[in-house]
Design an enzyme around this catalytic site. Structure first.
Site, short mmCIF file in Angstrom:
data_model
loop_
_atom_site.label_atom_id
_atom_site.label_comp_id
_atom_site.label_asym_id
_atom_site.label_seq_id
_atom_site.Cartn_x
_atom_site.Cartn_y
_atom_site.Cartn_z
N ARG A 185 63.69 71.62 36.02
CA ARG A 185 63.89 72.49 37.20
C ARG A 185 63.90 73.95 36.78
O ARG A 185 63.32 74.80 37.46
CB ARG A 185 65.19 72.12 37.92
CG ARG A 185 65.13 70.79 38.66
CD ARG A 185 66.49 70.37 39.18
NE ARG A 185 67.00 71.28 40.19
CZ ARG A 185 68.24 71.25 40.67
NH1 ARG A 185 69.10 70.35 40.19
NH2 ARG A 185 68.63 72.10 41.59
N CYS A 243 73.24 77.65 39.12
CA CYS A 243 72.72 76.27 39.14
C CYS A 243 71.92 76.08 40.41
O CYS A 243 71.27 77.02 40.89
CB CYS A 243 73.87 75.26 39.04
SG CYS A 243 75.04 75.32 40.41
#
Length: 288
Positions: A185, A243
């Protein structure tokens, strides 16, 4: 009965079993799940929890009701109102846990820290560790009415960063931005679990997947945590954790606090905000 004190901000199931009936202790289930998992944390709490544990719902009630972003930190007034409903007092000793081991409980720890309550600990290994140690599981909802607590939030703004502050931090060598998402990611080779977001990472940020801090659902030893963190942030730098939506960034922040880091902040909006294409924020898709 003697006043209760926390031995550390990370407590074991053995410690919790020993003190679980202390009147000063409040246990909170802060479970949350990723989008697309089709798991209902509140329903799971109703079906089985550590005895006496209340549900800390930072997805729906203990969050900013005016933000379109997921589970943003609420105002001190909203936080005060909601945690008083849980019977939390100024002198409460709080232990938070989640059903995955270590995932979302540090988010609750960070929220309390950001609102001025320092007597909060994370249960190492969460509900799975509690069960492995033979801890009882409560399955019927308590009939008792919760007495309203007297806790008053006092927000500590240094714990929280906005996108404007992250933009300023990108090129500031005194700040290390650490992204807790998976490498794929971070690199932009895997899609985000939230639809419509761009892939990649904040320029000049570093990748430390939160899972690297854990082993068998518990935190690794302090020396290993320090080594992992020191590879990404120096003694002279402030740590900004990010995050996907501000949950696992708190795993990084908690580990850093456990290791004695003094200057730690969390980007609350995280990639749920930064990755919105309409904001046109700078994004890198390859490691630097």
């Amino acid at each position: 009965m003697k006043p209760l004190t926390l031995p550390n901000s990370l407590v074991s199931s053995e410690w919790l079993k020993e003190h679980i009936k202390h009147p000063q202790l409040i246990v909170l289930d802060a479970s949350a799940h990723m989008p697309g998992t089709e798991r209902d944390a509140a329903k799971e709490w109703q079906q089985g929890r550590i005895p006496g544990a209340l549900f800390f719902d930072f997805n729906h009630s203990i969050c900013d009701p005016n933000s379109a972003l997921p589970h943003m930190l609420p105002s001190p007034e909203v936080f005060t109102t909601e945690v008083q409903k849980l019977g939390i007092n100024q002198d409460s000793i709080i232990v938070v846990y989640d059903s995955l081991g270590i995932f979302s409980a540090p988010r609750a720890w960070w929220m309390f820290a950001a609102m001025g309550h320092t007597q909060c600990a994370v249960l190492d290994g969460g509900l799975p560790a509690w069960q492995e140690q033979g801890g009882n599981i409560e399955q019927s909802l308590p009939c008792t009415t919760i007495k309203k607590g007297n806790f008053i939030a006092n927000k500590r703004s240094e714990y929280v960063k906005s996108k404007e502050q992250m933009l300023a931090a990108m090129n500031d060598k005194s700040i290390s931005i650490i992204d807790a998402r998976s490498k794929a990611r971070f690199d932009g080779t895997a899609p985000e679990p939230r639809a419509g977001l761009s892939s990649g990472h904040i320029p000049h940020s570093k990748n430390l997947p939160f899972t690297e801090l854990l082993i068998d659902g518990k935190f690794k030893d302090i020396d290993t945590l320090k080594q992992l963190l020191r590879a990404n942030v120096s003694d002279q730098q402030t740590l900004y954790a990010s995050c996907g939506s501000g949950i696992t960034a708190c795993v990084i922040a908690f580990a850093a606090s456990l290791c004695g880091f003094a200057h730690i902040s969390v980007y609350d909006g995280s990639w749920a905000e930064w990755g919105q294409p309409e904001l046109s924020l700078p994004i890198n898709t390859t490691t630097e």
